[in-house]
Design an enzyme around this catalytic site. Structure first.
Site, mmCIF file in Angstrom:
data_model
loop_
_atom_site.group_PDB
_atom_site.id
_atom_site.type_symbol
_atom_site.label_atom_id
_atom_site.label_comp_id
_atom_site.label_asym_id
_atom_site.label_seq_id
_atom_site.Cartn_x
_atom_site.Cartn_y
_atom_site.Cartn_z
ATOM 1 N N ARG A 1 -6.911 41.896 11.666
ATOM 2 C CA ARG A 1 -6.385 41.045 12.552
ATOM 3 C C ARG A 1 -4.658 41.351 13.130
ATOM 4 O O ARG A 1 -4.051 41.151 13.458
ATOM 5 C CB ARG A 1 -7.087 39.670 12.926
ATOM 6 C CG ARG A 1 -8.148 39.682 13.339
ATOM 7 C CD ARG A 1 -8.729 38.400 14.001
ATOM 8 N NE ARG A 1 -9.808 37.339 13.482
ATOM 9 C CZ ARG A 1 -10.579 36.469 15.032
ATOM 10 N NH1 ARG A 1 -9.830 36.133 15.121
ATOM 11 N NH2 ARG A 1 -11.860 36.517 14.938
ATOM 12 N N GLU B 1 -10.674 39.342 7.953
ATOM 13 C CA GLU B 1 -10.103 38.971 9.118
ATOM 14 C C GLU B 1 -8.878 39.018 9.299
ATOM 15 O O GLU B 1 -8.011 39.499 10.106
ATOM 16 C CB GLU B 1 -10.802 37.123 9.711
ATOM 17 C CG GLU B 1 -11.989 37.441 9.024
ATOM 18 C CD GLU B 1 -12.576 37.775 11.100
ATOM 19 O OE1 GLU B 1 -13.886 37.720 10.755
ATOM 20 O OE2 GLU B 1 -12.231 38.484 12.043
ATOM 21 N N GLU C 1 -17.957 43.900 22.389
ATOM 22 C CA GLU C 1 -18.667 45.098 21.348
ATOM 23 C C GLU C 1 -18.828 45.901 23.051
ATOM 24 O O GLU C 1 -19.430 47.003 22.716
ATOM 25 C CB GLU C 1 -19.778 44.651 20.551
ATOM 26 C CG GLU C 1 -19.470 43.780 19.474
ATOM 27 C CD GLU C 1 -18.738 42.941 19.459
ATOM 28 O OE1 GLU C 1 -17.739 42.370 18.601
ATOM 29 O OE2 GLU C 1 -19.342 41.952 19.895
ATOM 30 N N ASP D 1 -22.337 46.171 10.417
ATOM 31 C CA ASP D 1 -21.295 47.217 11.042
ATOM 32 C C ASP D 1 -19.917 47.795 10.903
ATOM 33 O O ASP D 1 -19.993 48.829 11.417
ATOM 34 C CB ASP D 1 -21.019 46.611 12.508
ATOM 35 C CG ASP D 1 -20.313 44.974 11.734
ATOM 36 O OD1 ASP D 1 -19.564 44.467 10.899
ATOM 37 O OD2 ASP D 1 -19.868 43.582 13.296
#
Length: 636
Positions: free
Chosen positions: A224, A220, A526, A353
């Site tokens: 980010r 993360e 998404e 993913d």
């Protein structure tokens, strides 16, 4: 007799074939009429070629089927009728089937229809185009939504991480470095929030990333903070931002200190202490495969080879194990000590993913020079198509799921997170010029079919917002074998299973082919991300219209007095709010909606910039000759 003068009792005839090699396609471009039995194309003959028996048959078949049946029953020939209808049709289909479309090619030269001359973009019915003023107004609505969300954050939560949009509180679950501000920097630059942007980079400048004395999540923090700062630097060329990105990249490096070089779950920026999360010596695919874009771009900017070496080592390990597996996929779990896969769980959902996403995007980011990453992406798409795509029984909904074990056992779970996949397939079609036309068509069909299902997951619900997970029924089937069966008979203009022009909404839960497994909408991006890419790739207005439907539902169901909230109960007319507003809602969801509606001014050309998995746009760059030589970068 003129070749176009034909008479046959009971049927309007198409013109006779007058030239060429195929008796099924005429010079004037018309096709023969379909035969009533069997679905092929019947031959046509002139009046002079009819015999008395053929005239009798023509007269007989001009009667309605029920009349023909009564005649047979009267004559006591019911068994013959059965044979003619059920066996004769099969014989016709075998001996008289139309020619296959040309060029069946795949990566291994089989089982794919070559529709190079078929229309790309595929097969959506034309939507009424709205004026540019309407879309300009809708883009402004998204900008107003961003202002409402960000000003609520600034008023009640800044400089902490995220706003609690119900209680006007703040949370610090992402390091306490102001993740919403940093994650939103490039969104503010896009939309023109100059004062808010300045306050955001002031916070970045004050933050000492190497001084925090507790663990921070590597994944993360990379996507980010690291991605957000790099994208802001790329847009402004502010040297302070590059310095801060370098400082943060350095602080995170101890995460790679496992024996195999795979990143630990968290790292203490001050001490370098690392911690595991998924089990002893276990890392997940998404975390090990979603740092290459950020670190390679930083390596290019700073000339610091160690940034490149750390992440390229991981790519090579992934390549080695993809070559080992016959299904062309990568296991979700890896051992951080040995660097080998753990188990046989394969997915493009939450745990995997973005690793597949970054295979294509590494290649694009380096100006299409790192061809090994592209090869890995193409092999992965083959594995996904053949192993993870399924189609529901009744509604014929195309979806992607995960499998576990040998032989593979599908879970039939479709995650909202997996709705990035149609956008990824469409991006590959758009940016890989050497992709064979047949493969381009196949990937675009899959993109449309999956995006339709993602859209229906929203529109089926009473709230108009999609569930986080859907459980499809176990009578769903693998899609690829059905596609191959369809391809044997397909003609130009046909659509494969799971691809429809206009998907039909189903409000009845008993007729949906799935149940909501997680009944929450977490403000995720998404689906609208894929709509944005599909619109840029195909130019089809329907993707904008669908995006606006979702935006309207967000405005109606998720907006609060202080911001926007995730919701519980997507299939309720009045769902409940959760006291969370994730930073990705501003960094991704609203950004992609704004880009979908705003006029394309060329600044965010998908061939010139590459969005990381948190929607931070990084510019395409090219390694210098010295970097290629000294760092031994494998380029084309």
């Amino acid at each position: 007799m003129s070749p176009t003068e034909h008479v046959e009792e009971g049927y309007p005839l198409a013109p006779l074939h007058t030239g060429g090699d195929s008796p099924d396609i005429h010079e004037n471009g018309l096709l023969p009429n379909p035969i009533i039995l069997g679905g092929g194309h019947r031959r046509t003959r002139s009046r002079s070629g009819w015999t008395p028996f053929s005239k009798f048959l023509a007269k007989f078949y001009s009667f309605r089927p029920i009349v023909r049946l009564l005649i047979f029953l009267t004559l006591g020939l019911l068994p013959i009728y059965y044979v003619v209808i059920h066996i004769g049709v099969d014989l016709y289909r075998y001996f008289g089937r139309p020619p296959r479309p040309p060029g069946y090619t795949w990566m291994d030269e089989e089982d794919i229809v070559d529709n190079a001359s078929w229309p790309i973009p595929p097969h959506a019915l034309p939507h009424g185009e709205l004026s540019s003023q309407v879309w300009k107004k809708r883009a402004q609505e998204v900008k107003d939504a961003f202002a409402h969300a960000y000003h609520g954050y600034e008023t009640y939560a800044f400089p902490k991480d995220e706003l609690l949009p119900i209680t006007r509180g703040a949370s610090n679950y992402f390091n306490g470095w102001g993740v919403t501000a940093v994650d939103s920097l490039d969104t503010m630059l896009m939309m023109g929030f100059e004062e808010e942007y300045q306050r955001g980079i002031d916070l970045v400048e004050k933050t000492q990333y190497g001084e925090l004395d507790h663990g921070v999540p590597f994944f993360e923090t990379s996507i980010r903070y690291f991605g957000g700062i790099l994208a802001a630097y790329a847009k402004t060329n502010n040297s302070m931002l590059l310095q801060k990105a370098d400082e943060l990249g350095e602080a995170l490096l101890p995460a790679f200190d496992s024996k195999a070089g795979l990143p630990y779950f968290s790292v203490n920026p001050k001490t370098g202490h690392t911690e595991e999360h998924w089990g002893q010596d276990v890392v997940i695919l998404a975390e090990m495969g979603t740092c290459q874009m950020e670190y390679k771009y930083l390596a290019f900017l700073t000339g610091n080879r160690k940034y490149f070496d750390k992440v390229e080592r991981i790519r090579k390990l992934m390549e080695r194990h993809q070559n080992y597996l016959s299904n062309n996929l990568l296991s979700v779990f890896f051992n951080s000590a040995s660097g080998t896969p753990v188990g046989a769980h394969f997915s493009v959902g939450a745990l995997a993913d973005s690793a597949y996403e970054y295979l294509l995007k590494q290649y694009l980011l380096t100006n299409q020079k790192e061809t090994k990453a592209m090869d890995m992406y193409l092999r992965a798409t083959k594995g996904i198509i053949e192993n993870l795509l399924f189609i529901s029984h009744e509604r014929q909904l195309l979806f992607v799921t995960d499998t576990d074990g040998y032989p593979a056992r599908p879970s039939y779970i479709f995650e909202h997170l997996s709705c990035f996949l149609p956008g990824l397939f469409a991006l590959g079609v758009h940016t890989l010029p050497l992709l064979p036309p047949a493969q381009r068509q196949l990937h675009l069909w899959i993109a449309e079919g999956l995006a339709n299902t993602c859209y229906l997951s929203y529109m089926d619900q009473k709230s108009g917002l999609g569930p986080d997970e859907m459980q499809f029924w176990m009578n769903s089937e693998k899609w690829y074998p059905k596609y191959k069966d369809w391809a044997r008979w397909a003609r130009a203009g046909d659509l494969p299973p799971g691809v429809v022009r206009e998907p039909k909404v189903e409000k009845s839960t008993s007729k949906r082919d799935y149940a909501n497994r997680k009944n929450t909408y977490l403000l995720r991006p998404e689906t609208v991300e894929s709509f944005f890419i599909l619109y840029r790739v195909t130019g089809e207005e329907k993707w904008r219209e669908r995006g606006y439907h979702i935006f309207q539902a967000i405005e109606d169901k998720a907006k609060t007095e202080y911001g926007y909230a995730s919701i519980v109960g997507v299939d309720m007319a009045r769902p409940s709010h959760m006291d969370t507003m994730p930073s990705y809602f501003l960094a991704e969801t609203l950004k992609y909606l704004w880009l979908l509606f705003a006029e394309d001014d060329g600044q965010y050309d998908l061939k010139k910039i590459v969005f990381n998995t948190e929607a931070h746009p990084l510019p395409v760059f090219e390694w210098t000759a010295e970097q290629i030589r000294a760092w031994k970068i494998p380029v084309a």
